[in-house]
Design an enzyme around this catalytic site. Structure first.
Site, PDB file in Angstrom:
ATOM      1  NE  ARG A   1      60.471 -54.456  62.920  1.00  0.00           N
ATOM      2  CZ  ARG A   1      60.504 -55.591  63.638  1.00  0.00           C
ATOM      3  NH1 ARG A   1      59.551 -56.485  63.512  1.00  0.00           N
ATOM      4  NH2 ARG A   1      61.476 -55.798  64.490  1.00  0.00           N
TER       5      ARG A   1
ATOM      6  CB  SER B   1      57.550 -58.944  65.343  1.00  0.00           C
ATOM      7  OG  SER B   1      57.887 -59.935  64.422  1.00  0.00           O
TER       8      SER B   1
ATOM      9  CG  HIS C   1      59.496 -68.188  69.720  1.00  0.00           C
ATOM     10  ND1 HIS C   1      59.238 -68.473  68.396  1.00  0.00           N
ATOM     11  CD2 HIS C   1      60.277 -67.078  69.727  1.00  0.00           C
ATOM     12  CE1 HIS C   1      59.825 -67.562  67.637  1.00  0.00           C
ATOM     13  NE2 HIS C   1      60.460 -66.712  68.421  1.00  0.00           N
TER      14      HIS C   1
ATOM     15  CG  ASP D   1      55.233 -60.058  62.294  1.00  0.00           C
ATOM     16  OD1 ASP D   1      55.855 -59.101  62.782  1.00  0.00           O
ATOM     17  OD2 ASP D   1      55.780 -61.123  61.949  1.00  0.00           O
TER      18      ASP D   1
ATOM     19  CE  LYS E   1      56.269 -63.666  64.032  1.00  0.00           C
ATOM     20  NZ  LYS E   1      57.418 -63.313  63.258  1.00  0.00           N
TER      21      LYS E   1
HETATM   22  N1  URA Z   1      61.762 -62.591  64.948  1.00  0.00           N
HETATM   23  C1  URA Z   1      60.536 -62.133  64.599  1.00  0.00           C
HETATM   24  O1  URA Z   1      59.635 -62.920  64.321  1.00  0.00           O
HETATM   25  N2  URA Z   1      60.348 -60.791  64.569  1.00  0.00           N
HETATM   26  C2  URA Z   1      61.300 -59.878  64.881  1.00  0.00           C
HETATM   27  O2  URA Z   1      61.051 -58.699  64.860  1.00  0.00           O
HETATM   28  C3  URA Z   1      62.565 -60.381  65.241  1.00  0.00           C
HETATM   29  C4  URA Z   1      62.761 -61.753  65.263  1.00  0.00           C
END
Ligand code: URA
Length: 429
Positions: A165, A180, A79, A158, A184
């Site tokens: 946010r 966050s 990632h 999220d 995932k």
């Molecule tokens: N990418 C994400 O998936 N979440 C965040 O908070 C920042 C970047």
């Protein structure tokens, strides 16, 4: 919920029960936006300790679908926290697969000035990025590699938190960003997770120190959840490679897999693939690096990418070079307005210029021009004469003038040679 907000306002740590109550209420919408936002702001201001961050990530990961990849051998995922010209997934993922990892990867789309792997893959005629979880797992099992977009309902908590946010000035918090991203990744099921945490003008984190704090938090979350996790902290003060834009980036990634292509891109991709292999198979760092170099130079990573493209219905001859991507409507060369060293290349402006050519989207529903984008001729630290070519823009004719202005604003040119940039700041393993 009021008690939970008060507790965080007064700098106390939240318990497992409180965090789970919060995430459940976010997911089933029983907690209103204003209370969620108040808690988010209290977290931004007063932080969370490691245990709280772990609990929050775990609860968010479990708030929706969890992919079970346990039947597949050596599952590995990578990632990137996002950048400009970052096509490392198209190189590191097939290289890791060629080394025996099973890479079942769900990627994202680009938004704003950053690119996304799914958009790059959709530049390949016929490539299906939306498939069922069954087909995704079956393809990964058969080919050792499958890259698609997100399907299913991963970490829905999220999704709601991120949207809030974004509009309440509460994005910038290490526990919130780390939970966050990692929620995932945990839901996506791989046993090995390699993170590429970017810093610089084209990244979320502006300094290497901030990126390191985020990387350490994410690595600890991964390990706490029983996943083998490592992070590279890498420079995003310059785009990676020379190509920005979907088909242009696929071609550049394929060139690296054919033994050509820019050195910065090749190096980061090799490091990522090597780390995926090292953690999955427990080999030494030295062995993993030479193995990653080998699968790129002997063509086996290229073969894996072609197999992955064919499995999703895409035209792999676009990867081998037997077919060409459709040409852009027009091209425009951009020249240096003064002579000297390139002392800074603002990545965000380069990303915006690429979007203006049609390669990126400002709103989720915007349609992309896959042939649009930028090929840079000059990068940070290079010398340019006045009037020398800095870049070529591709796209629809009427879009290229504005894109050229934006591109020019990205370059700073000065008399003194700037210090060498450090591509890899640190590896957390
Ligand atoms: N990418 C994400 O998936 N979440 C965040 O908070 C920042 C970047």
């Amino acid at each position: 919920m009021t008690e939970i907000i008060e507790k965080k306002r007064d700098k106390y740590a939240l318990s497992k029960k409180e965090i789970e109550f919060f995430v459940a209420g976010v997911t089933d919408r029983s907690i209103p936006d204003y209370q969620i936002s108040a808690l988010l702001m209290a977290i931004v201001l007063n932080g969370m300790n490691r245990q709280e961050t772990l609990l929050l990530t775990d609860a968010m990961a479990k708030s929706g679908d969890m992919l079970d990849l346990s039947a597949l051998p050596h599952t590995a995922d990578k990632h990137s926290t996002g950048g400009v010209g970052d096509k490392t997934s198209l190189i590191a993922v097939p290289a890791a697969a060629a080394l025996g990892c099973t890479v079942a990867k769900m990627s994202g789309r680009g938004l704003g000035f950053t690119g996304g792997t799914v958009d790059k893959l959709e530049a390949i005629a016929g490539y299906r990025t939306a498939v069922s979880a069954e087909e995704f797992k079956e393809t990964a099992k058969r080919q050792g590699i499958c890259i698609v977009g997100q399907s299913g309902d991963f970490a829905p908590a999220d999704k709601r938190l991120y949207a809030l946010r974004d509009v309440t000035a509460t994005v910038n918090s290490i526990p919130l960003i780390a939970s966050s991203i990692m929620s995932k990744k945990l839901a996506a099921g791989a046993e090995t997770i390699v993170l590429d945490v970017k810093y610089g003008s084209g990244a979320f984190m502006k300094t290497p120190e901030e990126a390191e704090s985020l990387a350490r938090e994410m690595v600890e979350i991964g390990r706490g959840a029983g996943r083998k996790t490592a992070a590279l902290i890498t420079d995003m003060n310059s785009p990676l490679g020379l190509a920005v834009g979907n088909a242009l980036e696929v071609t550049e990634a394929a060139n690296v897999l054919k033994g050509n292509g820019p050195e910065d891109l090749r190096r980061i991709s090799v490091l990522l693939a090597a780390r995926m292999y090292q953690l999955s198979f427990g080999v030494s760092e030295e062995e993993s690096l030479s193995a990653a170099e080998r699968v790129i130079s002997d063509g086996s990573a290229l073969k894996k990418l072609c197999g992955a493209v064919e499995a999703m219905g895409g035209d792999s001859k676009l990867i081998t070079g037997e077919h060409e991507f459709p040409a852009a409507g027009a091209r425009l060369e951009v020249y240096a307005e003064s002579g000297g060293y390139i002392t800074s290349v603002n990545c965000e402006n380069i990303g915006k210029a690429a979007s203006l050519t049609g390669a990126g989207r400002e709103r989720l529903e915007d349609r992309l021009d896959y042939s649009a984008g930028i090929i840079l001729n000059k990068k940070y630290g290079d010398y340019t004469e006045k009037g020398e070519r800095l870049a070529v823009l591709y796209g629809a004719k009427e879009r290229l003038r504005d894109a050229a202005q934006e591109l020019l604003s990205a370059f700073e040119i000065g008399a003194d040679k700037p210090p060498e940039s450090r591509l890899v700041y640190k590896i957390i393993c």
